[in-house]
Write a protein that holds these residues in place. Structure first.
Motif, PDB file in Angstrom:
ATOM      1  N   GLY A  31     -53.920  13.907  -3.018  1.00 37.50           N
ATOM      2  CA  GLY A  31     -53.364  13.511  -1.571  1.00 37.50           C
ATOM      3  C   GLY A  31     -54.098  12.652  -0.806  1.00 37.50           C
ATOM      4  N   ILE A  32     -55.040  11.935  -1.078  1.00 34.52           N
ATOM      5  CA  ILE A  32     -55.854  11.483  -0.126  1.00 34.52           C
ATOM      6  C   ILE A  32     -55.478   9.857  -0.303  1.00 34.52           C
ATOM      7  CG2 ILE A  32     -58.157  10.510   0.374  1.00 34.52           C
ATOM      8  CD1 ILE A  32     -59.291  13.480  -1.110  1.00 34.52           C
ATOM      9  N   PRO A  33     -55.515   9.027   0.795  1.00 31.13           N
ATOM     10  CA  PRO A  33     -55.077   7.726   0.915  1.00 31.13           C
ATOM     11  C   PRO A  33     -56.263   7.184   0.296  1.00 31.13           C
ATOM     12  CG  PRO A  33     -54.370   8.666   2.954  1.00 31.13           C
ATOM     13  CD  PRO A  33     -55.016   9.621   2.092  1.00 31.13           C
ATOM     14  N   ALA A  34     -55.923   6.045  -0.455  1.00 28.14           N
ATOM     15  CA  ALA A  34     -56.744   5.357  -1.460  1.00 28.14           C
ATOM     16  C   ALA A  34     -57.919   4.475  -0.580  1.00 28.14           C
ATOM     17  CB  ALA A  34     -56.007   4.205  -2.206  1.00 28.14           C
ATOM     18  N   ASP A  35     -57.218   4.153   0.856  1.00 26.01           N
ATOM     19  CA  ASP A  35     -58.260   3.437   1.771  1.00 26.01           C
ATOM     20  C   ASP A  35     -59.107   4.196   2.390  1.00 26.01           C
ATOM     21  OD1 ASP A  35     -55.865   4.286   3.331  1.00 26.01           O
ATOM     22  OD2 ASP A  35     -55.936   2.422   4.400  1.00 26.01           O
ATOM     23  N   HIS A  36     -59.010   5.288   2.381  1.00 21.55           N
ATOM     24  CA  HIS A  36     -59.796   6.337   3.120  1.00 21.55           C
ATOM     25  C   HIS A  36     -61.354   6.466   2.506  1.00 21.55           C
ATOM     26  CE1 HIS A  36     -56.890   9.002   5.681  1.00 21.55           C
ATOM     27  NE2 HIS A  36     -56.580   7.676   5.504  1.00 21.55           N
ATOM     28  N   LEU A  37     -62.304   6.381   3.436  1.00 18.90           N
ATOM     29  CA  LEU A  37     -63.774   7.003   3.124  1.00 18.90           C
ATOM     30  C   LEU A  37     -63.669   8.496   3.007  1.00 18.90           C
ATOM     31  CD1 LEU A  37     -66.661   6.034   2.797  1.00 18.90           C
ATOM     32  CD2 LEU A  37     -66.842   7.156   5.227  1.00 18.90           C
ATOM     33  N   VAL A  38     -64.144   9.134   2.034  1.00 27.50           N
ATOM     34  CA  VAL A  38     -64.189  10.581   1.656  1.00 27.50           C
ATOM     35  C   VAL A  38     -65.683  11.226   2.081  1.00 27.50           C
ATOM     36  CG1 VAL A  38     -63.467  12.263   0.168  1.00 27.50           C
ATOM     37  CG2 VAL A  38     -61.950  10.446   0.396  1.00 27.50           C
ATOM     38  N   LEU A  39     -65.523  12.081   2.811  1.00 32.91           N
ATOM     39  CA  LEU A  39     -66.669  12.899   2.940  1.00 32.91           C
ATOM     40  C   LEU A  39     -66.621  14.146   2.506  1.00 32.91           C
ATOM     41  CD1 LEU A  39     -67.323  11.834   6.838  1.00 32.91           C
ATOM     42  CD2 LEU A  39     -68.501  10.589   4.573  1.00 32.91           C
ATOM     43  N   PHE A  40     -67.323  14.667   1.380  1.00 31.33           N
ATOM     44  CA  PHE A  40     -67.024  15.855   0.918  1.00 31.33           C
ATOM     45  C   PHE A  40     -68.321  16.946   1.434  1.00 31.33           C
ATOM     46  CE2 PHE A  40     -66.969  18.211  -3.379  1.00 31.33           C
ATOM     47  CZ  PHE A  40     -66.520  19.054  -3.103  1.00 31.33           C
ATOM     48  N   VAL A  41     -67.528  17.980   1.901  1.00 36.89           N
ATOM     49  CA  VAL A  41     -68.628  19.181   2.445  1.00 36.89           C
ATOM     50  C   VAL A  41     -68.384  20.617   1.529  1.00 36.89           C
ATOM     51  CG1 VAL A  41     -69.495  20.249   4.421  1.00 36.89           C
ATOM     52  CG2 VAL A  41     -68.267  17.917   4.484  1.00 36.89           C
ATOM     53  N   ARG A  42     -69.325  21.335   1.442  1.00 40.46           N
ATOM     54  CA  ARG A  42     -69.200  22.796   1.083  1.00 40.46           C
ATOM     55  C   ARG A  42     -69.075  23.610   2.343  1.00 40.46           C
ATOM     56  NH1 ARG A  42     -73.065  27.017  -2.093  1.00 40.46           N
ATOM     57  NH2 ARG A  42     -71.597  28.648  -2.403  1.00 40.46           N
ATOM     58  N   ALA A  43     -67.795  23.906   2.741  1.00 39.14           N
ATOM     59  CA  ALA A  43     -67.591  24.608   3.948  1.00 39.14           C
ATOM     60  C   ALA A  43     -67.802  25.943   4.052  1.00 39.14           C
ATOM     61  CB  ALA A  43     -65.950  24.142   4.619  1.00 39.14           C
ATOM     62  N   LEU A  44     -68.810  26.650   3.390  1.00 41.89           N
ATOM     63  CA  LEU A  44     -69.248  27.888   3.416  1.00 41.89           C
ATOM     64  C   LEU A  44     -70.012  28.390   4.615  1.00 41.89           C
ATOM     65  CD1 LEU A  44     -69.282  30.454   1.414  1.00 41.89           C
ATOM     66  CD2 LEU A  44     -71.534  29.830   0.615  1.00 41.89           C
ATOM     67  N   GLN A  45     -69.357  29.290   5.472  1.00 45.04           N
ATOM     68  CA  GLN A  45     -69.991  29.770   6.609  1.00 45.04           C
ATOM     69  C   GLN A  45     -70.905  30.730   6.551  1.00 45.04           C
ATOM     70  OE1 GLN A  45     -67.129  29.697  10.084  1.00 45.04           O
ATOM     71  NE2 GLN A  45     -65.558  30.099   8.658  1.00 45.04           N
ATOM     72  N   SER A  46     -71.991  30.141   6.479  1.00 51.46           N
ATOM     73  CA  SER A  46     -73.267  30.848   6.517  1.00 51.46           C
ATOM     74  C   SER A  46     -74.345  29.874   7.575  1.00 51.46           C
ATOM     75  CB  SER A  46     -73.845  30.801   5.165  1.00 51.46           C
ATOM     76  OG  SER A  46     -75.313  31.145   5.214  1.00 51.46           O
ATOM     77  N   PRO A  47     -75.198  30.761   8.364  1.00 50.71           N
ATOM     78  CA  PRO A  47     -76.248  30.109   9.074  1.00 50.71           C
ATOM     79  C   PRO A  47     -77.122  29.243   8.374  1.00 50.71           C
ATOM     80  CG  PRO A  47     -76.570  32.350   8.814  1.00 50.71           C
ATOM     81  CD  PRO A  47     -75.438  32.299   8.338  1.00 50.71           C
ATOM     82  N   TYR A  48     -77.398  29.614   6.974  1.00 51.69           N
ATOM     83  CA  TYR A  48     -78.287  28.628   6.045  1.00 51.69           C
ATOM     84  C   TYR A  48     -77.615  27.478   5.760  1.00 51.69           C
ATOM     85  CZ  TYR A  48     -80.849  33.015   5.590  1.00 51.69           C
ATOM     86  OH  TYR A  48     -81.381  34.245   5.795  1.00 51.69           O
ATOM     87  N   LYS A  49     -76.084  27.019   5.772  1.00 53.87           N
ATOM     88  CA  LYS A  49     -75.479  26.057   5.446  1.00 53.87           C
ATOM     89  C   LYS A  49     -75.366  25.032   6.612  1.00 53.87           C
ATOM     90  CE  LYS A  49     -74.876  27.728   1.371  1.00 53.87           C
ATOM     91  NZ  LYS A  49     -75.646  27.206   0.500  1.00 53.87           N
ATOM     92  N   ASN A  50     -75.825  25.375   7.873  1.00 55.02           N
ATOM     93  CA  ASN A  50     -75.947  24.533   8.803  1.00 55.02           C
ATOM     94  C   ASN A  50     -74.794  23.672   9.286  1.00 55.02           C
ATOM     95  OD1 ASN A  50     -77.821  23.525  11.133  1.00 55.02           O
ATOM     96  ND2 ASN A  50     -78.766  21.942   9.811  1.00 55.02           N
ATOM     97  N   LEU A  51     -73.571  24.236   9.205  1.00 59.17           N
ATOM     98  CA  LEU A  51     -72.380  23.431   9.342  1.00 59.17           C
ATOM     99  C   LEU A  51     -72.151  23.091  10.959  1.00 59.17           C
ATOM    100  CD1 LEU A  51     -69.831  25.355   7.077  1.00 59.17           C
ATOM    101  CD2 LEU A  51     -71.269  23.263   6.551  1.00 59.17           C
TER     102      LEU A  51
END
Length: 212
Positions: A31-51
């Motif tokens: 469901g992502i529009p074709a003209d969008h730039l897509v940034l992919f992230v693993r959104a795991l909430q851990s201090p080691y992931k540095n979100l």
């Protein structure tokens, strides 16, 4: 351990599964529009992931094109950015087919971790032809084959992360070049069959040496 003989055998991936696919089809699947730039992230909430640093970077960045933030392993993690980005979220993904589709919907994979024992998702991004932006001081620059197939920045350097993301976002030819290089390097370094062969060869060497 300088006196010891060392064997470095990186993990492998099934490169018949983790491979480049048609990006437009994969965007449509999620469901992502074709003209969008897509940034992919693993959104795991851990201090080691540095979100936290990534949230600050994305809050301060300005794009001249529409951007989708695609996340897995967490829902609502980037909700404070929903006014700025189209957010597509998934919880944990348990099948490779869906994960590969998500990688191929992405233009850039962001992995700002402070700590990683290896960094499987950086390797999988490489195999799918997606450039990974990662943190220095971790295994990730080596796993992601920086600088040929990705970029690495100091972990807490907001300005460097902003500059790198903006540069890659504005240059589709660079993204394509890194993606092609990444796939080629994955074929050389991360074929699962090579991983199995290297392990088998090591065990056989050790058994032979002990028997002798």
């Amino acid at each position: 351990f300088t006196h010891c003989k060392k064997h470095i055998i990186p993990f492998g991936a099934d490169l018949e599964v983790f491979k480049p696919l048609d990006k437009s089809i994969c965007k449509r699947e999620h469901g992502i529009p074709a003209d969008h730039l897509v940034l992919f992230v693993r959104a795991l909430q851990s201090p080691y992931k540095n979100l936290s640093i990534l949230k600050r970077v994305l809050q301060e960045l300005e794009f001249n094109i529409p951007v989708t933030l695609l996340t897995i392993n967490g829902v609502g993690v980037f909700s404070e950015l929903s006014h700025k980005y189209n957010i597509v979220e998934y919880e944990f993904i348990y099948d490779d087919k869906t994960l590969v589709s998500l990688f191929n919907a992405a233009d850039i994979f962001l992995m700002p971790s402070r700590r990683e024992t290896f960094g499987m998702m950086a390797m999988e991004a490489l195999a799918c032809g997606v450039p990974a932006l990662v943190s220095q001081g971790t295994p990730l620059p080596e796993v992601a084959c920086v600088p040929d197939a990705g970029m690495a920045f100091p972990q807490d350097d907001v300005a460097a992360w902003k500059e790198g993301i903006a540069r890659l976002a504005a240059d589709p030819e660079m993204r394509m070049r890194m993606g092609v290089a990444g796939r080629s390097l994955a074929l050389k370094k991360y074929d699962i069959n090579g991983y199995f062969s290297a392990l088998t060869d090591l065990y056989e060497e050790l058994i032979t040496a002990r028997a002798g």
